[in-house]
Design an enzyme around this catalytic site. Structure first.
Site, PDB file in Angstrom:
ATOM      1  N   CYS A 165     -71.746  27.857 -16.397  1.00  0.00           N
ATOM      2  CA  CYS A 165     -71.860  26.777 -17.383  1.00  0.00           C
ATOM      3  C   CYS A 165     -73.114  25.943 -17.228  1.00  0.00           C
ATOM      4  CB  CYS A 165     -70.650  25.863 -17.250  1.00  0.00           C
ATOM      5  SG  CYS A 165     -70.592  25.156 -15.597  1.00  0.00           S
TER       6      CYS A 165
ATOM      7  N   ASP B 248     -73.655  23.702 -14.909  1.00  0.00           N
ATOM      8  CA  ASP B 248     -73.402  22.404 -14.292  1.00  0.00           C
ATOM      9  C   ASP B 248     -73.980  22.363 -12.870  1.00  0.00           C
ATOM     10  OD1 ASP B 248     -72.135  21.726 -16.562  1.00  0.00           O
ATOM     11  OD2 ASP B 248     -70.106  21.802 -15.760  1.00  0.00           O
TER      12      ASP B 248
ATOM     13  N   CYS C  80     -64.805  26.019 -11.588  1.00  0.00           N
ATOM     14  CA  CYS C  80     -65.394  24.697 -11.303  1.00  0.00           C
ATOM     15  C   CYS C  80     -65.089  24.275  -9.869  1.00  0.00           C
ATOM     16  CB  CYS C  80     -64.855  23.647 -12.260  1.00  0.00           C
ATOM     17  SG  CYS C  80     -64.751  24.191 -13.970  1.00  0.00           S
TER      18      CYS C  80
ATOM     19  N   CYS D  20     -68.668  19.176 -15.897  1.00  0.00           N
ATOM     20  CA  CYS D  20     -67.450  18.960 -16.669  1.00  0.00           C
ATOM     21  C   CYS D  20     -66.483  18.054 -15.895  1.00  0.00           C
ATOM     22  CB  CYS D  20     -66.786  20.302 -16.946  1.00  0.00           C
ATOM     23  SG  CYS D  20     -66.066  21.040 -15.475  1.00  0.00           S
TER      24      CYS D  20
END
Ligand code: FES
Length: 129
Positions: free
Chosen positions: A35, A37, A104, A60
């Site tokens: 993603c 991040d 994540c 996120c």
């Protein structure tokens, strides 16, 4: 819309240990290729223990909750204990993450490990405590 546990929501809304440590003993930065991040962990080490842990996360909500709980889990631990914090343990501590958000949880443990490795590397080169 994934369903988050109360604990995830709490750590997302009120993340603990956000920030940067000036003259940190170790810094670990990781990015999530899925993603894009980014997460950075900063540690202060005293007598082989994590005296302080802080983080900065551009990511996120799950990544923010993951960093917050990982920093809490690591605080006060010995380096060896902190190295044993895995993405799975982080996700468990958050009372689970939705399946599509499990990636994540990798970031927190990885960034923490990297910060410890960074500290150990510096120490081997001398100048450590
Ligand atoms: Fe990027 Fe969660 S979606 S770390």
């Amino acid at each position: 819309m994934p369903v988050y546990s109360q604990k995830v929501m709490d750590h997302f809304m009120n993340p603990r240990n956000v920030g940067e440590i000036e003259n940190a003993d170790g810094v670990g930065e990781v990015g999530n290729p899925v993603c894009g991040d980014m997460m950075t962990f900063y540690i202060k080490v005293k007598n082989n223990h994590l005296e302080d842990v802080k983080f900065k996360t551009f990511g996120c909500g799950a990544a923010i909750a993951v960093s917050s709980i990982a920093s809490e889990m690591a605080m006060g631990k010995t380096l060896e204990e902190a190295m044993k914090i895995t993405p799975q343990l982080v996700a468990n501590e958050l009372e689970g993450l939705p399946k599509q958000k499990l990636h994540c949880s990798n970031l927190g443990a990885q960034a923490l490990n990297k910060a410890i490795e960074n500290y150990l590397k510096k120490k081997r080169r001398g100048g450590g405590k």
